[in-house]
Design a protein around this motif. Structure first.
Motif, mmCIF file in Angstrom:
data_model
loop_
_atom_site.group_PDB
_atom_site.id
_atom_site.type_symbol
_atom_site.label_atom_id
_atom_site.label_comp_id
_atom_site.label_asym_id
_atom_site.label_seq_id
_atom_site.Cartn_x
_atom_site.Cartn_y
_atom_site.Cartn_z
ATOM 1 N N VAL A 127 42.226 40.430 46.520
ATOM 2 C CA VAL A 127 43.654 40.166 46.429
ATOM 3 C C VAL A 127 44.004 40.118 44.944
ATOM 4 O O VAL A 127 43.441 39.318 44.193
ATOM 5 N N ILE A 128 44.916 40.981 44.525
ATOM 6 C CA ILE A 128 45.327 41.069 43.120
ATOM 7 C C ILE A 128 46.673 40.369 42.991
ATOM 8 O O ILE A 128 47.621 40.709 43.687
ATOM 9 N N LYS A 129 46.722 39.389 42.076
ATOM 10 C CA LYS A 129 47.945 38.613 41.889
ATOM 11 C C LYS A 129 48.389 38.688 40.426
ATOM 12 O O LYS A 129 47.846 37.992 39.578
ATOM 13 N N PRO A 130 49.358 39.541 40.116
ATOM 14 C CA PRO A 130 49.851 39.592 38.734
ATOM 15 C C PRO A 130 50.775 38.413 38.427
ATOM 16 O O PRO A 130 51.618 38.053 39.240
ATOM 17 N N ALA A 131 50.587 37.821 37.263
ATOM 18 C CA ALA A 131 51.439 36.710 36.826
ATOM 19 C C ALA A 131 52.657 37.258 36.076
ATOM 20 O O ALA A 131 52.722 38.442 35.752
#
Length: 173
Positions: A127-131
């Motif tokens: 799961v990729i979560k960009p801030a």
């Protein structure tokens, strides 16, 4: 065609030294140049956009994904990424900071994938979560790493408040 016109000057003091003014008609050369430019413009193909293949889920899954198979990558600022395995509240592998180099994120994905394969016998889910502080280039680099490391199941999700606090604790937000 090109023509060469010369006009003799009046004879003055020295009859041996005749200077002629030359005039070259380049109309045909200009026409040829425009024809060539037109030909190459009309016959070339522009670069075609390259797109990554995207597979969407067919239906809703009734089976939840176990946390022991889920690696979360949070994209932070200053070309840093944080990753952990499991849930943010109780991770299976603690959160660590890395960069986007071959020895950074790629090594972390390969190591976590082999850990998941050994412990569960199944493939990893990322799961990729960009801030808010991350840049688009880092998201593209992370998607490239998914392709390079042959991760089949990954998703891009919104970052959670717990992930933001972990990034702040690691000075990567």
């Amino acid at each position: 065609m090109a023509e060469l016109n010369s006009t003799p000057e009046k004879q003055g003091k020295n009859p041996r030294a005749k200077k002629t003014n030359l005039r070259v008609d380049l109309t045909a050369m200009v026409d040829l140049a425009f024809l060539l430019i037109t030909f190459f413009i009309l016959t070339t193909t522009l670069s075609k956009p390259k797109a990554m293949e995207l597979n969407m889920p067919v239906g809703k899954s009734s089976e939840p994904v176990p946390a022991s198979r889920t690696m979360t990558i949070c994209l932070g600022s200053n070309n840093q990424a944080m990753y952990y395995l499991g849930q943010a509240e109780k991770p299976v592998l603690e959160a660590k900071i890395t960069n986007y180099s071959n020895r950074g994120l790629r090594k972390a994905i390969v190591a976590t994938r082999s850990y998941v394969k050994q412990t569960t016998g199944k493939s990893i889910i990322v799961v990729i979560k960009p801030a808010q502080t991350s840049v688009y280039e880092n998201l593209v680099n992370t998607l490239d790493e998914m392709k390079i490391t042959d991760v089949q199941q990954f998703a891009i999700a919104d970052i959670a408040p717990k992930d933001i606090s972990l990034l702040k604790d690691k000075q990567a937000y």
